[in-house]
Enzyme design. Structure first.
Site, short mmCIF file in Angstrom:
data_model
loop_
_atom_site.label_atom_id
_atom_site.label_comp_id
_atom_site.label_asym_id
_atom_site.label_seq_id
_atom_site.Cartn_x
_atom_site.Cartn_y
_atom_site.Cartn_z
N PRO A 174 -37.45 12.69 -1.04
CA PRO A 174 -38.63 13.26 -1.68
C PRO A 174 -39.68 13.62 -0.62
CG PRO A 174 -37.99 11.19 -2.72
CD PRO A 174 -37.20 11.31 -1.45
N CYS A 175 -40.64 14.47 -1.02
CA CYS A 175 -41.64 14.92 -0.06
C CYS A 175 -42.47 13.75 0.44
CB CYS A 175 -42.54 15.98 -0.69
SG CYS A 175 -43.80 15.33 -1.78
N LEU A 176 -43.12 13.95 1.57
CA LEU A 176 -43.89 12.88 2.21
C LEU A 176 -45.01 12.37 1.32
CD1 LEU A 176 -44.11 14.37 5.82
CD2 LEU A 176 -42.59 12.55 5.02
#
Length: 273
Positions: A174-176
């Site tokens: 998943p994105c940061l």
């Protein structure tokens, strides 16, 4: 091989397709199946680029697209300019996806003569309450061929292996921004700390991980099988030094292991994965 005719059927009649692409297994399988159904010259991989995308993920996405034989178009997204995104409520992903699909509509569709946009939601994602990005997809009329064909995560991974995609066994990434607790502001500085810490841990040999950002405290999530070696010297000291070098003051190891939806699920309901 798992039957992919349902995906092919949902792409029938599309002249040119754009695939919102991250390099993860879901969007990569969708990209590969679209290239097979329509021809690689009629498909464009669209990669959103912002501080929430780690440099390593960006490079890996280009590698997968090259393997498939589809051109990549990068789109700079500015979700960080949206107050609702920075506020980081449980609907943060909606604002991120809404920004991505808006930019695609404004900058890519006409320029590349696209007839439709699709993204890699699978059937498991469609049943989870912590995926508000799907609302943005509906609002922008973005197709979801994998989910509509009933392909769950296991099926998607099996297809990726059958197609010999380089990301077939890649852990979810998943994105940061997903590493920051809800209602704590999302900032480029925090995202940069997380990226540095996670990159350092991967260099130490950890393939699947999360570094959760709790202010001065970094809470590391690793698969249960990695915990014994993470607490043994000299690796324990190397982990601590690497995370402190990213700008944190304290380093902790979460004994619960890697937790999907760790921040969002307690606010929106149980997972259905």
């Amino acid at each position: 091989m798992i039957d992919t005719a349902g995906v092919t059927a949902r792409l029938a009649g599309i002249g040119r397709l754009g695939v919102a692409f991250s390099g993860g297994v879901d969007s990569s399988v969708l990209l590969a199946l679209a290239a097979r159904a329509l021809g690689p010259g009629r498909v464009v991989a669209i990669l959103g680029v912002s501080p929430s995308l780690a440099a390593a993920e960006r490079a890996a996405a280009h590698e997968v697209a090259r393997h498939i034989g589809v051109a990549v178009v990068e789109v700079a997204t500015h979700e960080g300019d949206r107050a609702a995104y920075r506020a980081n409520g449980p609907d943060r992903c909606f604002h991120c996806k809404d920004e991505l699909f808006t930019r695609i509509g404004d900058e890519v569709v006409a320029a590349h003569g696209l007839d439709a946009i699709a993204y890699g939601e699978n059937a498991d994602d469609a049943r989870r309450p912590d995926r508000p990005g799907s609302r943005a997809a509906v609002a922008h009329r973005v197709l979801r061929p994998l989910a509509d064909a009933g392909l769950d995560k296991a099926a998607v991974r099996a297809i990726a292996r059958d197609l010999a995609l380089p990301c077939a066994d890649k852990p979810a990434a998943p994105c940061l921004a997903s590493r920051i607790p809800h209602f704590a502001d999302v900032t480029p500085a925090k995202l940069g700390q997380i990226e540095l810490a996670e990159a350092a841990l991967r260099r130490l040999g950890f393939a699947e991980l999360r570094v959760r950002h709790h202010g001065e405290v970094a809470r590391i999530e690793l698969p249960a099988g990695d915990l014994p070696r993470a607490v043994a010297e000299p690796l324990r000291g190397e982990i601590r030094a690497a995370v402190l070098a990213a700008g944190f003051r304290f380093v902790t190891l979460d004994l619960s292991g890697v937790q999907s939806g760790a921040f969002t699920l307690p606010l929106v309901g149980p997972a259905h994965a």
